[in-house]
Design a protein around this motif. Structure first.
Motif, PDB file in Angstrom:
ATOM      1  N   LEU A  17      -2.566 -27.338   8.045  1.00 14.18           N
ATOM      2  CA  LEU A  17      -3.755 -26.075   8.398  1.00 14.18           C
ATOM      3  C   LEU A  17      -4.636 -26.754   9.310  1.00 14.18           C
ATOM      4  O   LEU A  17      -5.066 -26.127  10.217  1.00 14.18           O
ATOM      5  CB  LEU A  17      -4.459 -25.767   6.879  1.00 14.18           C
ATOM      6  N   ARG A  18      -5.058 -27.858   8.804  1.00 15.12           N
ATOM      7  CA  ARG A  18      -6.347 -28.464   9.609  1.00 15.12           C
ATOM      8  C   ARG A  18      -5.747 -28.853  11.138  1.00 15.12           C
ATOM      9  O   ARG A  18      -6.663 -28.573  12.175  1.00 15.12           O
ATOM     10  CB  ARG A  18      -6.808 -29.581   9.046  1.00 15.12           C
ATOM     11  N   VAL A  19      -4.620 -29.555  11.288  1.00 13.61           N
ATOM     12  CA  VAL A  19      -4.053 -29.830  12.323  1.00 13.61           C
ATOM     13  C   VAL A  19      -3.757 -28.641  13.099  1.00 13.61           C
ATOM     14  O   VAL A  19      -4.194 -28.598  14.620  1.00 13.61           O
ATOM     15  CB  VAL A  19      -2.898 -30.566  12.411  1.00 13.61           C
ATOM     16  N   GLU A  20      -3.126 -27.630  12.619  1.00 13.21           N
ATOM     17  CA  GLU A  20      -2.790 -26.541  13.490  1.00 13.21           C
ATOM     18  C   GLU A  20      -3.995 -25.740  13.909  1.00 13.21           C
ATOM     19  O   GLU A  20      -3.914 -24.781  14.843  1.00 13.21           O
ATOM     20  CB  GLU A  20      -1.735 -25.935  12.966  1.00 13.21           C
ATOM     21  N   ALA A  21      -5.007 -25.474  12.971  1.00 13.54           N
ATOM     22  CA  ALA A  21      -6.288 -24.363  13.332  1.00 13.54           C
ATOM     23  C   ALA A  21      -6.732 -24.936  14.452  1.00 13.54           C
ATOM     24  O   ALA A  21      -7.454 -24.339  15.344  1.00 13.54           O
ATOM     25  CB  ALA A  21      -6.963 -24.588  12.098  1.00 13.54           C
ATOM     26  N   GLY A  22      -6.873 -26.590  14.710  1.00 13.15           N
ATOM     27  CA  GLY A  22      -7.196 -27.119  16.164  1.00 13.15           C
ATOM     28  C   GLY A  22      -6.561 -26.433  17.237  1.00 13.15           C
ATOM     29  O   GLY A  22      -7.251 -26.250  18.425  1.00 13.15           O
ATOM     30  N   ARG A  23      -5.384 -26.411  16.941  1.00 16.54           N
ATOM     31  CA  ARG A  23      -4.569 -25.735  18.160  1.00 16.54           C
ATOM     32  C   ARG A  23      -4.672 -24.432  18.408  1.00 16.54           C
ATOM     33  O   ARG A  23      -5.055 -23.779  19.674  1.00 16.54           O
ATOM     34  CB  ARG A  23      -3.098 -26.160  18.207  1.00 16.54           C
ATOM     35  N   ALA A  24      -4.785 -23.440  17.335  1.00 14.25           N
ATOM     36  CA  ALA A  24      -4.920 -22.186  17.311  1.00 14.25           C
ATOM     37  C   ALA A  24      -6.088 -21.618  17.785  1.00 14.25           C
ATOM     38  O   ALA A  24      -6.280 -20.607  18.722  1.00 14.25           O
ATOM     39  CB  ALA A  24      -4.440 -21.546  16.032  1.00 14.25           C
ATOM     40  N   VAL A  25      -7.418 -22.363  17.337  1.00 14.72           N
ATOM     41  CA  VAL A  25      -8.592 -21.894  17.906  1.00 14.72           C
ATOM     42  C   VAL A  25      -9.072 -22.865  19.042  1.00 14.72           C
ATOM     43  O   VAL A  25     -10.543 -22.831  19.268  1.00 14.72           O
ATOM     44  CB  VAL A  25      -9.704 -21.826  16.576  1.00 14.72           C
ATOM     45  N   GLY A  26      -8.472 -23.710  19.256  1.00 15.77           N
ATOM     46  CA  GLY A  26      -8.728 -24.576  20.520  1.00 15.77           C
ATOM     47  C   GLY A  26      -9.507 -23.964  21.768  1.00 15.77           C
ATOM     48  O   GLY A  26     -10.544 -24.382  22.059  1.00 15.77           O
ATOM     49  N   PRO A  27      -8.831 -22.827  22.280  1.00 14.65           N
ATOM     50  CA  PRO A  27      -9.795 -22.233  23.310  1.00 14.65           C
ATOM     51  C   PRO A  27     -11.013 -21.816  22.965  1.00 14.65           C
ATOM     52  O   PRO A  27     -11.836 -21.995  23.749  1.00 14.65           O
ATOM     53  CB  PRO A  27      -8.975 -21.226  23.896  1.00 14.65           C
ATOM     54  N   GLU A  28     -11.226 -21.302  21.903  1.00 14.72           N
ATOM     55  CA  GLU A  28     -12.656 -20.984  21.498  1.00 14.72           C
ATOM     56  C   GLU A  28     -13.638 -21.732  21.138  1.00 14.72           C
ATOM     57  O   GLU A  28     -14.610 -21.814  21.637  1.00 14.72           O
ATOM     58  CB  GLU A  28     -12.588 -19.985  20.149  1.00 14.72           C
ATOM     59  N   ALA A  29     -13.068 -23.040  20.584  1.00 11.58           N
ATOM     60  CA  ALA A  29     -13.585 -24.274  20.292  1.00 11.58           C
ATOM     61  C   ALA A  29     -14.172 -25.134  21.692  1.00 11.58           C
ATOM     62  O   ALA A  29     -15.282 -25.455  21.651  1.00 11.58           O
ATOM     63  CB  ALA A  29     -12.929 -25.168  19.432  1.00 11.58           C
ATOM     64  N   ARG A  30     -13.306 -25.105  22.469  1.00 16.86           N
ATOM     65  CA  ARG A  30     -13.746 -25.626  23.667  1.00 16.86           C
ATOM     66  C   ARG A  30     -14.552 -24.674  24.587  1.00 16.86           C
ATOM     67  O   ARG A  30     -15.717 -25.399  25.070  1.00 16.86           O
ATOM     68  CB  ARG A  30     -12.603 -25.664  24.543  1.00 16.86           C
ATOM     69  N   ASP A  31     -14.603 -23.381  24.625  1.00 15.79           N
ATOM     70  CA  ASP A  31     -15.485 -22.724  25.484  1.00 15.79           C
ATOM     71  C   ASP A  31     -16.677 -22.084  24.707  1.00 15.79           C
ATOM     72  O   ASP A  31     -17.699 -21.444  25.531  1.00 15.79           O
ATOM     73  CB  ASP A  31     -14.656 -21.509  26.218  1.00 15.79           C
ATOM     74  N   HIS A  32     -16.704 -21.822  23.602  1.00 16.00           N
ATOM     75  CA  HIS A  32     -17.712 -21.136  22.643  1.00 16.00           C
ATOM     76  C   HIS A  32     -18.121 -21.762  21.355  1.00 16.00           C
ATOM     77  O   HIS A  32     -18.003 -21.059  20.544  1.00 16.00           O
ATOM     78  CB  HIS A  32     -17.210 -19.620  22.489  1.00 16.00           C
ATOM     79  N   ARG A  33     -17.940 -23.130  21.317  1.00 14.07           N
ATOM     80  CA  ARG A  33     -18.277 -24.005  19.944  1.00 14.07           C
ATOM     81  C   ARG A  33     -19.406 -23.299  19.286  1.00 14.07           C
ATOM     82  O   ARG A  33     -19.222 -23.259  18.136  1.00 14.07           O
ATOM     83  CB  ARG A  33     -18.047 -25.351  20.034  1.00 14.07           C
ATOM     84  N   ASP A  34     -20.535 -22.815  20.109  1.00 14.48           N
ATOM     85  CA  ASP A  34     -21.659 -22.716  19.375  1.00 14.48           C
ATOM     86  C   ASP A  34     -21.515 -21.135  18.696  1.00 14.48           C
ATOM     87  O   ASP A  34     -22.428 -20.791  17.703  1.00 14.48           O
ATOM     88  CB  ASP A  34     -23.074 -22.450  20.498  1.00 14.48           C
ATOM     89  N   LEU A  35     -20.619 -20.456  19.122  1.00 15.54           N
ATOM     90  CA  LEU A  35     -20.361 -19.301  18.613  1.00 15.54           C
ATOM     91  C   LEU A  35     -19.234 -19.382  17.219  1.00 15.54           C
ATOM     92  O   LEU A  35     -19.121 -18.356  16.519  1.00 15.54           O
ATOM     93  CB  LEU A  35     -20.052 -18.070  19.406  1.00 15.54           C
TER      94      LEU A  35
END
Length: 441
Positions: free
Chosen positions: A292-310
């Motif tokens: 779960l933790r490894v694959e969540a980083g991939r799945a939500v990667g674009p949002e984390a990269r561009d909008h981490r504050d949200l």
């Protein structure tokens, strides 16, 4: 339900072509939603009006909720995140397109936690508004549990169908992994994500199975074909009781309800056996958490990269923890998953199904946490079919559930066992109220 009383499914089939009956199903759902939504908050979006359905279609006029993690071209899909607020996908997810082709009505989008993880939405439990409905499929569970809808789509990565169904007094069904296309569904962990269903009763879940998993629309050509396809068990089932290393977390009322349910099943003729589950359940849950933790980083990667504050603190922590996990540990978790799935028939220990609790107990008080999914986690890792049925009530009037688990690919057999158990336990109640959340037995 009395054998002579037509079920919801047989009534639906018998009324095919009846325009008035189709309209009545929609009007009833609209009336309940309008009465309950000011308190329940199950939906993120509902249209102002509904197109008249094709009364001759297989699911004509059947109102269905769609979790806001699943794309709909004509309705906003925000994945429970402010990052995607107002987003309009270009196309329906295949599962939604199939719903429409069958004549079902997409009644509205139901609340999800953020990207199907822990940050809750506004939905409350339909039986007590100060309690969680569970998550991540919060709105779908509440809408079915409140009697607004007979069927709703959800997703499960750890426990997001089975647990909220138990909390809300609904039937939850998680099919075997990868039996329904997840295209058009925002991923959380691709190796664990399932599309699942919330239903008014097991037979409605079996209807969803026939159409979306087995792809057998001919099963509902007539009442006779349906009764043949989803025939009752010829004899009581053999059930294996799964005890876990986590049972110390169980609330007393859940323990007592589970034991009472087992006693009812034995009295009805089921062969109920305490089994030594031939796999390390703690190791299974740990492997799921790694994947779960490894694959969540991939799945939500674009949002984390561009909008981490949200992103919520829950999601940021999940992604950051995944980034620290060594590749070798992740690959070992995937290997264990594959081995156990291959052995799923053997793990049933010559039983027709395994049975366990679906949660630690009733829905916890408060809306800041969606509850502990641990008792669903092993079956999500294995990808085997799981069903929960209502099994009783706490003294405070909150639902409790009973979980049934089958071997990989044995979904229909698992549903038939669940239907037998549902009939024996007979714990379902109707939620009878207007805009209040008082329970009427």
């Amino acid at each position: 339900m009395n054998e002579a009383t037509p079920s919801f499914v047989t009534t639906l089939i018998a009324q095919r072509g009846n325009v008035a009956a189709c309209r009545a199903r929609i009007d009833e759902a609209v009336a309940r939603a309008e009465a309950l939504e000011p308190t329940l908050h199950a939906f993120t979006w509902r249209p102002d009006s509904y197109v008249e359905p094709d009364a001759c279609a297989p699911l004509a006029g059947l109102p269905v909720g769609v979790k806001d993690l699943i794309d709909t071209a004509d309705m906003p899909t925000s994945y429970g995140s402010p990052i995607w607020r107002g987003h309009r996908p270009q196309a329906d997810a295949p599962v939604v397109a199939q719903l429409r082709e069958l004549g079902a009505l997409v009644f509205g989008k139901t609340v999800t936690t953020e990207f199907a993880w822990r940050q809750p939405g506004p939905t409350v439990n339909p039986w007590r508004e100060g309690h969680t409905p569970g998550g991540s499929s919060s709105g779908s569970a509440a809408a079915v549990g409140a009697g607004i809808l007979p069927l709703a789509l959800g997703t499960q990565t750890v426990g997001s169908v089975i647990r909220p169904a138990a909390y809300c007094g609904a039937v939850g069904y998680k099919p075997s992994y990868d039996t329904i296309s997840r295209e058009g569904v925002h991923a959380l962990a691709a190796s664990l994500d399932h599309i699942g269903f919330f239903a008014r009763e097991v037979e409605v879940a079996a209807l969803a199975h026939a159409l979306f998993v087995a792809k057998r629309s001919d099963a509902i050509d007539s009442v006779e074909t349906w009764r043949k396809w989803f025939a009752p068990l010829a004899s009581p089932p053999r059930l294996g009781v799964v005890r876990t290393p986590f049972d110390e977390r169980l609330q007393d009322e859940q323990k007592a309800n589970f034991e009472a349910s087992l006693a009812h099943l034995r009295a009805a003729g089921a062969i109920v056996t305490e089994i030594a589950f031939d796999a390390d359940l703690a190791q299974i849950v740990d492997a799921l958490q790694v994947i779960l933790r490894v694959e969540a980083g991939r799945a939500v990667g674009p949002e984390a990269r561009d909008h981490r504050d949200l992103l919520s603190a829950h999601m940021r922590a999940l992604i950051d923890e995944g980034a620290q996990i060594p590749q070798a540990r992740y690959e070992a978790a995937l290997s264990l998953q594959a081995q156990l799935r291959e052995r799923s028939h053997a793990l049933l220990a010559d039983c027709d199904a395994l049975v366990s609790v679906p949660a630690t107990g009733a829905a916890p008080a408060g809306l800041d946490d969606t509850g502990d999914p641990t008792f669903c986690a092993p079956w999500s890792l294995l990808g085997v079919p799981a069903v929960t049925v209502p099994s009783g009530w706490t003294e405070g009037g909150l639902p409790l559930g009973f979980q049934i688990v089958g071997a990989f690919g044995e979904d229909l057999g698992t549903l038939r066992v669940a239907a037998w158990i549902e009939r024996v336990i007979g714990a379902r109640r109707e939620l009878v109220h207007a805009a209040s959340t008082e329970v009427t037995a």
